[in-house]
Motif scaffolding. Structure first.
Motif, mmCIF file in Angstrom:
data_model
loop_
_atom_site.group_PDB
_atom_site.id
_atom_site.type_symbol
_atom_site.label_atom_id
_atom_site.label_comp_id
_atom_site.label_asym_id
_atom_site.label_seq_id
_atom_site.Cartn_x
_atom_site.Cartn_y
_atom_site.Cartn_z
ATOM 1 N N PRO B 28 0.840 -1.195 0.000
ATOM 2 C CA PRO B 28 0.000 0.000 0.000
ATOM 3 C C PRO B 28 0.875 1.244 0.000
ATOM 4 C CG PRO B 28 0.001 -1.066 2.142
ATOM 5 C CD PRO B 28 0.768 -1.949 1.231
ATOM 6 N N ILE B 29 0.529 2.125 -0.840
ATOM 7 C CA ILE B 29 1.282 3.371 -0.884
ATOM 8 C C ILE B 29 0.293 4.459 -0.550
ATOM 9 C CG2 ILE B 29 2.765 4.832 -2.253
ATOM 10 C CD1 ILE B 29 1.861 1.807 -3.926
ATOM 11 N N SER B 30 0.494 5.118 0.479
ATOM 12 C CA SER B 30 -0.505 6.116 0.816
ATOM 13 C C SER B 30 -0.282 7.372 0.000
ATOM 14 C CB SER B 30 -0.459 6.415 2.304
ATOM 15 O OG SER B 30 0.863 6.755 2.654
ATOM 16 N N SER B 31 0.747 8.039 0.301
ATOM 17 C CA SER B 31 1.000 9.228 -0.508
ATOM 18 C C SER B 31 2.495 9.322 -0.642
ATOM 19 C CB SER B 31 0.443 10.462 0.185
ATOM 20 O OG SER B 31 1.195 10.683 1.340
ATOM 21 N N ASN B 32 2.923 9.475 -1.842
ATOM 22 C CA ASN B 32 4.358 9.476 -2.002
ATOM 23 C C ASN B 32 4.813 10.828 -2.455
ATOM 24 O OD1 ASN B 32 4.572 9.530 -5.067
ATOM 25 N ND2 ASN B 32 2.919 8.127 -4.550
ATOM 26 N N PRO B 33 5.987 11.146 -2.068
ATOM 27 C CA PRO B 33 6.483 12.491 -2.340
ATOM 28 C C PRO B 33 6.517 12.815 -3.826
ATOM 29 C CG PRO B 33 8.204 11.050 -1.459
ATOM 30 C CD PRO B 33 6.923 10.339 -1.297
ATOM 31 N N VAL B 34 6.823 11.839 -4.624
ATOM 32 C CA VAL B 34 7.034 12.205 -6.012
ATOM 33 C C VAL B 34 5.727 12.543 -6.697
ATOM 34 C CG1 VAL B 34 7.862 11.439 -8.206
ATOM 35 C CG2 VAL B 34 9.088 10.866 -6.125
ATOM 36 N N VAL B 35 4.790 11.697 -6.448
ATOM 37 C CA VAL B 35 3.510 11.991 -7.063
ATOM 38 C C VAL B 35 3.013 13.339 -6.587
ATOM 39 C CG1 VAL B 35 1.145 11.265 -7.183
ATOM 40 C CG2 VAL B 35 2.967 9.599 -7.364
ATOM 41 N N TYR B 351 5.995 9.862 -17.543
ATOM 42 C CA TYR B 351 5.585 10.358 -16.236
ATOM 43 C C TYR B 351 6.434 9.816 -15.089
ATOM 44 C CZ TYR B 351 1.550 12.091 -18.750
ATOM 45 O OH TYR B 351 0.748 12.754 -19.629
ATOM 46 N N VAL B 352 7.402 8.978 -15.384
ATOM 47 C CA VAL B 352 8.262 8.537 -14.287
ATOM 48 C C VAL B 352 9.198 9.689 -13.944
ATOM 49 C CG1 VAL B 352 8.188 6.158 -15.067
ATOM 50 C CG2 VAL B 352 10.108 7.577 -15.712
ATOM 51 N N THR B 353 9.657 9.688 -12.707
ATOM 52 C CA THR B 353 10.532 10.790 -12.293
ATOM 53 C C THR B 353 11.870 10.218 -11.879
ATOM 54 O OG1 THR B 353 9.368 10.595 -10.212
ATOM 55 C CG2 THR B 353 8.827 12.480 -11.576
ATOM 56 N N PHE B 354 12.901 10.917 -12.246
ATOM 57 C CA PHE B 354 14.247 10.475 -11.901
ATOM 58 C C PHE B 354 14.728 11.265 -10.701
ATOM 59 C CE2 PHE B 354 13.718 8.946 -16.112
ATOM 60 C CZ PHE B 354 14.436 7.770 -16.145
ATOM 61 N N THR B 355 15.339 10.574 -9.784
ATOM 62 C CA THR B 355 15.833 11.254 -8.585
ATOM 63 C C THR B 355 17.256 10.790 -8.322
ATOM 64 O OG1 THR B 355 14.889 9.488 -7.257
ATOM 65 C CG2 THR B 355 13.589 11.495 -7.467
ATOM 66 N N ASP B 356 17.783 11.282 -7.233
ATOM 67 C CA ASP B 356 19.085 10.823 -6.780
ATOM 68 C C ASP B 356 20.139 10.994 -7.871
ATOM 69 O OD1 ASP B 356 20.886 9.851 -5.058
ATOM 70 O OD2 ASP B 356 20.297 7.743 -5.229
ATOM 71 N N ASN B 364 5.523 5.832 -11.736
ATOM 72 C CA ASN B 364 4.387 6.738 -11.545
ATOM 73 C C ASN B 364 3.130 5.985 -11.149
ATOM 74 O OD1 ASN B 364 4.585 5.617 -14.125
ATOM 75 N ND2 ASN B 364 3.135 7.081 -14.949
ATOM 76 N N ILE B 365 3.113 4.690 -11.354
ATOM 77 C CA ILE B 365 1.893 3.952 -11.047
ATOM 78 C C ILE B 365 1.910 3.401 -9.625
ATOM 79 C CG2 ILE B 365 0.646 1.842 -11.645
ATOM 80 C CD1 ILE B 365 0.672 2.677 -14.458
ATOM 81 N N CYS B 366 3.024 2.806 -9.210
ATOM 82 C CA CYS B 366 3.017 2.254 -7.848
ATOM 83 C C CYS B 366 3.963 2.988 -6.909
ATOM 84 C CB CYS B 366 3.343 0.772 -7.874
ATOM 85 S SG CYS B 366 5.064 0.413 -8.268
ATOM 86 N N THR B 383 17.074 21.382 -13.578
ATOM 87 C CA THR B 383 15.627 21.290 -13.345
ATOM 88 C C THR B 383 15.198 19.871 -13.007
ATOM 89 O OG1 THR B 383 15.293 20.945 -15.701
ATOM 90 C CG2 THR B 383 15.092 23.202 -14.891
ATOM 91 N N GLY B 384 16.147 18.981 -12.879
ATOM 92 C CA GLY B 384 15.806 17.616 -12.523
ATOM 93 C C GLY B 384 15.427 16.749 -13.704
#
Lengths: 136, 1009
Positions: B28-35, B351-356, B364-366, B383-384
């Motif tokens: 379960p993912i409640s709320s994630n920072p990236v989204v 829509y995927v985001t790259f970090t680190d 973006n989905i899970c 700008t990331g």
């Protein structure tokens, strides 16, 4: 009186068999939902097991009839009629093509059967104990 | 033996290898920072986007969800499609023409008295006789003069859900907050339309009725605050529209006749208009030709879903044809392997985001954080964003195709394989089908996809089954006859399917000799079932496409069918639906087996008698195929049609042994799938062959009572073998915002997708219920949704007795009506042949959105002026400018004109009775007394004929998936005129079915209840 007890015991085990068959079908449907088996396997499994279920249930009914357990016979009768009706209209067959659209209906039907059989089991045990007590 | 081996794919041990395996461990993912962080990027845009469809006051309002906006957008007028051709009705040269003057609109005239009072005012409309000039342009009818008081009772239940207190308080007198708005809003702002239903009780005689519109515009009311509010699309309309909305406010009961101006009802004369919000808010979404959501605003709670009475889902056409220059880019991750989320198996997408620093990416989905493999690594800029974004189509485009490596194959990619199962009984020979078919196949041999790997094979059958040995070493094919139908065996299992390029000469020799081989055949029997089994045995090694040419009812061996559907009495009983489902379980069973072994079945049925399409079509239905039905095929008439459609079937780009899955974000789940395919597991669609003409619909539901995310992503993935032998995955990704209010859902609704989904649901329903019940279910659905909409707005706006509907759904009632009048669902026993009905059903289940809408609301074009006047021959551009689509009412037909009716499947060319003889002589050979059923339109050596054929060619090129056979019909020529054209004028009241106006009234009355 011993014969009566044996008859009850017999019917008890046959009932257990029907119960197991229905339970197995429900398991199959659950497996399908969770993707452990595919519709083809499911159709084969279910279709192979439907007729045995009907026959076992029919013989249970017959047993009650010949042992003159009228009440239990009456209890079993609707179930038998339903099965016969399904068989005549060939509605007991599951097709791989449309099993997913019927999934919920089929499951509901079998859960209902299960509950019904649970009742029968309860009565059956009750009569069996009654006949034991009666004997003494 | 499928690539997605069914036996393995579903067992747990096979799962790891199965690329399409669904997520197993959904944490379960409640709320994630990236989204969350992504959200702002999209959220604000949603507001302006919605504003564009909404009146302009809202731009000043501080609310992100334009609840209040909604309020302002209620001009009480009937919206018109912007491009509607105003003056096809001509100027009112002779305004009040007595009825019956020259009414040669093939529709029977009924004196008003014969109608129930309710419909009289409407039916009079039909009687304004001379189609072109009769109706005055200012023909509006007054509104119900006594507007009902606001329905306050509805308010309480819903006030909580919208920011009611911020609502610009109910204005002074008039319920329309016109004064609040800056004057001229853009034309499309008509956020809701409304029209006044006629008051059933008032029924004035015809003459006074006419008179009433002439004096009607009481200009006083039209001035004042309402000017400019309604932003009419055409120049002639403004006064009309304002008059209308103000008239409905006017409190002079009984002074105006109430009625419904049928000309102002919304009509999709511009064809399908895609909602801009889908791509507007999320520019990286795939094109709407691939994926359309019924509403691009996903409801955030279960309660919202239950109030949205329309289907919630998507229509997917994974291989839709692309215009040049917009081809889906092909990406080959040769070294890295396809980049996918570890947990939910989502493909990498824009829509995927790259970090680190680019070392990780978040799904973006899970919301799973995945490692970026070394080969795929690219650092991020300030700008990331990845620095190599420009070279990565999979990170910028919503649609992309990945080349799949070996782990996506269970067996080597299959070659394109075409197998033909041909009925050679007497009727097939007599109709000329055999000859046309053989010629067509021969002419297509060069264009079959996948050369030089393509394989081909043939079986013919009548009362026996004939196999053909096509070994390349032979010069002539060898025929082997098997007459034991009970125990089918395949002689020479290896040489029945041959490589086309090797055995080309033998195949051609066979096709050349086929018609003559059976020309004296007098066998009337058809061992269809056994032949099908034989074909199955031959094909089960490889899979492929099976094309069945069937001219009679299967009569021998397993799977034989009997005549049914002749019994009139079955209709209207509980047994009616049984006529539309396969009679013999053999067909379902065979369909399942075919899908299992990657065989797609296309049915070509030709009989002039009953062939039980319901049973035969099942084969196509569950194998992702298609049904082509040529009622009473005759080669002289249908030759071109068969040739075109068979050639397209053989040569269009086809995806083989495909499986499709649609994934979506957490909290949303796809629950049901509709179309021609078989489900292999709960969410895996098996498609042995799929091409650009097939679309699939699906519905989703919320899994949780409340969605916490702000955007829901959808990803369609189609894993298939291309004809060239490459295994590919086509991925379409789209995002949609989650909204907390119903108004927003309506604002972003997509009529096309809704109608497509409704049509599929209705056809499925017709397989287990009566037609009557199916039709009323459609109506009920529309009523419920409009009722819900009314509850939303009725109170603040005091809509009174007017009908209100969202701008986005203005065509929904009309499409609903035409759905109930479509071949598949209309009437009863007599209204369409059972076979035709079933074939139409199978066709509609597969149609992409645009073609579905075209079929439901066909175009009607007047061409005689163009033929006569325009001097140039260059057809393409001019034509579309000169000829505008007309409403589908008998009044549109002028007896001095020539019209083309085009529903995407056929043309009807209608010749008016008073057409100039010169024109007629130029187009058809015969004089005006001949029977048009025997005349076909051919190009003749004159300008006019060339132009007409040019038009037809242009129209055909616009939609190549079917060949539109041209039927000529002369006005008044019964029963052909009725059969071909009049019954398809869906806005008219034909044969006991509602006309458009009546239908709207009925809906409106039910909405108000």
């Amino acid at each position: 009186m011993m014969g009566d007890l044996i008859a009850w015991l017999f019917s008890f085990f046959i009932l257990l068999a029907v119960l197991a068959l229905v339970l197995y079908q429900i398991m199959c449907f659950l497996d399908l939902e969770t993707d452990y088996i595919n519709p083809y396997e499911l159709a084969t499994k279910i279709n192979n097991i439907m007729l045995p279920e009907f026959i076992t249930q029919g013989s249970l009914c017959l047993l009650h009839l010949v042992t003159r357990h009228w009440i239990m016979f009456l209890f079993c009768l609707p179930y038998l009629c339903y099965n016969v009706n399904q068989y005549i209209h060939r509605r007991h067959v599951v097709y791989a093509t449309e099993v997913f659209s019927e999934l919920s209906r089929q499951k509901r039907q079998r859960i209902f059967k299960l509950v019904y059989l649970g009742f029968l089991l309860f009565f059956s045990i009750f009569w069996m104990i009654w006949s034991i007590v009666d004997e003494e | 033996m499928g690539t997605e081996n069914p036996n393995r794919a579903n067992t747990s041990q096979g799962l790891s290898a199965n690329p399409f395996a669904p997520p197993r461990n959904n944490m379960p993912i409640s709320s994630n920072p990236v989204v969350q962080s992504e959200a702002p990027a999209f959220r604000p845009t949603s507001v302006p986007a919605s504003l564009s469809t909404v009146p302009s006051t809202s731009s000043t309002t501080p609310f992100s969800f334009p609840g209040p906006t909604v309020g302002t957008g209620a001009p009480g007028f009937r919206p018109m499609p912007p491009g509607r051709p105003p003056p096809s009705y001509g100027p009112p040269t002779t305004t009040p023409i007595p009825p019956f003057q020259s009414s040669n609109i093939g529709q029977p005239m009924v004196p008003p008295g014969q109608h129930p009072p309710m419909s009289t005012s409407l039916n009079r409309q039909h009687q304004i006789p001379p189609v072109q000039m009769g109706s005055p342009p200012q023909s509006f009818y007054s509104g119900s003069s006594n507007s009902n008081p606001p329905m306050s009772f509805q308010d309480s239940a819903y006030s909580a859900s919208r920011p009611n207190m911020h609502q610009p308080a109910p204005l002074t007198g008039p319920p329309y907050p016109g004064p609040l708005r800056p004057p001229p809003p853009p034309p499309q702002v008509s956020y809701k339309g409304g029209y006044v239903p006629p008051q059933p009780t008032i029924s004035t005689p015809f003459s006074s009725h006419q008179g009433s519109y002439n004096q009607a515009p009481p200009a006083a009311t039209s001035s004042g605050p309402y000017v400019g509010n309604s932003a009419p699309p055409t120049g002639g309309m403004p006064s009309l529209v304002e008059d209308f909305s103000s008239l409905s406010l006017g409190s002079a009961p009984g002074s105006f006749d109430s009625g419904l101006d049928t000309k102002l009802l919304p009509r999709p004369l511009d064809g399908d208009v895609e909602p801009s919000s889908f791509a507007g808010m999320h520019p990286m979404n795939c094109d709407s030709r691939y994926l359309r959501l019924t509403t691009s605003a996903i409801p955030n709670s279960q309660s919202l879903v239950s109030r949205w009475q329309l289907p919630l889902g998507a229509v997917v056409c994974p291989l839709a044809e692309t215009p040049d220059g917009e081809e889906v880019p092909i990406v080959n991750f040769a070294t890295t392997g396809i980049v996918r989320c570890r947990r939910c198996r989502t493909y990498v997408n824009p829509y995927v985001t790259f970090t680190d620093g680019g070392r990780k990416w978040r799904c973006n989905i899970c919301a799973m954080l995945n490692d970026v493999q070394n080969d795929y690594f690219a650092s991020l800029d300030a700008t990331g964003r990845r620095v190599d974004l420009g070279q990565r189509p999979e990170l910028t485009k919503g649609s992309v195709e990945f080349v799949a490596p070996a782990e996506y194959m269970v067996r080597p990619p299959m070659p394109p394989l075409y197998f033909f199962l041909i009925d050679v009984s007497i009727s097939a020979v007599k109709s000329g089908m055999l000859e046309v078919m053989a010629q067509t196949i021969k002419s297509c041999l060069d264009r079959l996809p996948g050369s030089p790997r393509t394989q081909i094979g043939f079986i013919t059958f009548d009362s026996t089954i004939h196999f053909y040995n096509m070994k390349s070493s032979l010069t002539q094919p060898q025929m082997m006859v098997v007459s034991d139908l009970d125990d089918i065996f395949v002689p020479l299992p290896d040489d029945l399917l041959v490589n086309l390029s090797e055995s080309r000469a033998v195949v051609e020799a066979f096709l050349d000799s086929l018609p003559s081989m059976f020309q004296d055949n007098v066998n009337v029997e058809s061992a269809f079932g056994p032949a099908l089994k034989a074909a199955y045995m031959v094909m089960s090694q490889l899979g492929g496409k099976l094309l069945i040419f069937q001219s009679t009812l299967p009569s021998l061996g397993v799977g034989r069918l009997r005549l049914r559907g002749d019994d009139l009495r079955v209709y209207g009983t509980d047994k009616e639906h049984a006529l539309r489902i396969p009679e013999d379980p053999f067909y379902k069973q065979m369909a399942a087996d075919f899908t299992k072994f990657q065989v797609a079945v296309n049915i070509y049925a030709f009989s002039d008698k009953y062939t039980d399409i319901a049973s035969l079509g099942t084969l196509a239905k569950y194998t992702g195929g298609q049904v082509y039905y040529y009622a009473s095929f005759h080669s002289v008439i249908h030759k071109d049609k068969l040739r075109h459609e068979l050639a397209r079937d053989l040569t269009r780009e086809t995806a083989w042994e495909a499986v499709m899955r649609i994934r979506c974000g957490k909290g949303v789940r796809f629950t049901s799938y509709h179309g021609n395919f078989m489900l292999r597991s709960t969410d895996l669609i098996a498609l042995p062959a799929v091409d650009c003409d097939k679309a699939y619909a699906m519905q989703f539901a919320l899994e949780e009572t409340l969605l916490t995310t702000q955007i829901v992503y959808f990803q369609v993935a189609l894993l298939y073998t291309a004809s060239c032998g490459e295994r590919r995955i086509r991925v379409h990704t789209a995002a949609a915002s989650v909204v907390p209010d119903l108004g927003e859902m309506y604002r972003q609704a997509d009529t096309g997708a809704i109608v497509s989904l409704l049509a599929r649901l209705a056809i499925e329903k017709s397989l287990s219920y009566k037609l009557e019940e199916t039709r009323s279910a459609i109506q009920l659905r529309i009523v419920k949704s409009l009722k819900e909409y009314r509850k939303l707005y009725a109170v603040q706006h005091r809509v009174g007795s007017r009908m209100i509907y969202p701008e986005t759904l203005k065509y929904l009632p009309l499409y609903g009506l035409s759905l109930t009048k479509s071949t598949a669902l209309r009437g009863g026993y007599a209204d369409s042949q059972l076979d035709e009905r079933c074939a139409a059903g199978f066709t509609m289940m597969a149609l992409p959105v645009k073609k579905m809408l075209k079929l439901l609301y066909p175009s009607l074009l007047r061409v005689d002026e163009y033929l006569m006047k325009t001097p140039t021959v260059s057809v393409a551009d001019e034509f579309s400018k000169v000829c505008k689509r007309l409403p589908l009412v008998a009044e549109s037909l002028d007896s001095r004109g020539i019209y083309i009716f085009d529903d995407g499947l056929r043309f009807v060319v209608w010749f008016g009775r008073m057409i100039s003889p010169d024109l007629a002589r130029n187009l058809v050979d015969e004089d005006s007394s001949t029977d048009f059923s025997r005349v076909s339109l051919t190009e003749r050596d004159n300008e006019i004929s060339r132009k007409l054929m040019g038009i037809l060619r242009t129209l055909r090129e616009a939609d190549a998936s079917y060949y539109q056979l041209c039927h000529l019909v002369r006005q008044g020529e019964q029963p052909r005129e009725g059969f071909f054209l009049l019954i398809n004028l869906i806005e008219d009241q034909v044969g006991g079915m509602n006309g458009y106006a009546d239908w709207l009234l009925q809906i409106h009355r039910q909405v108000q209840q």
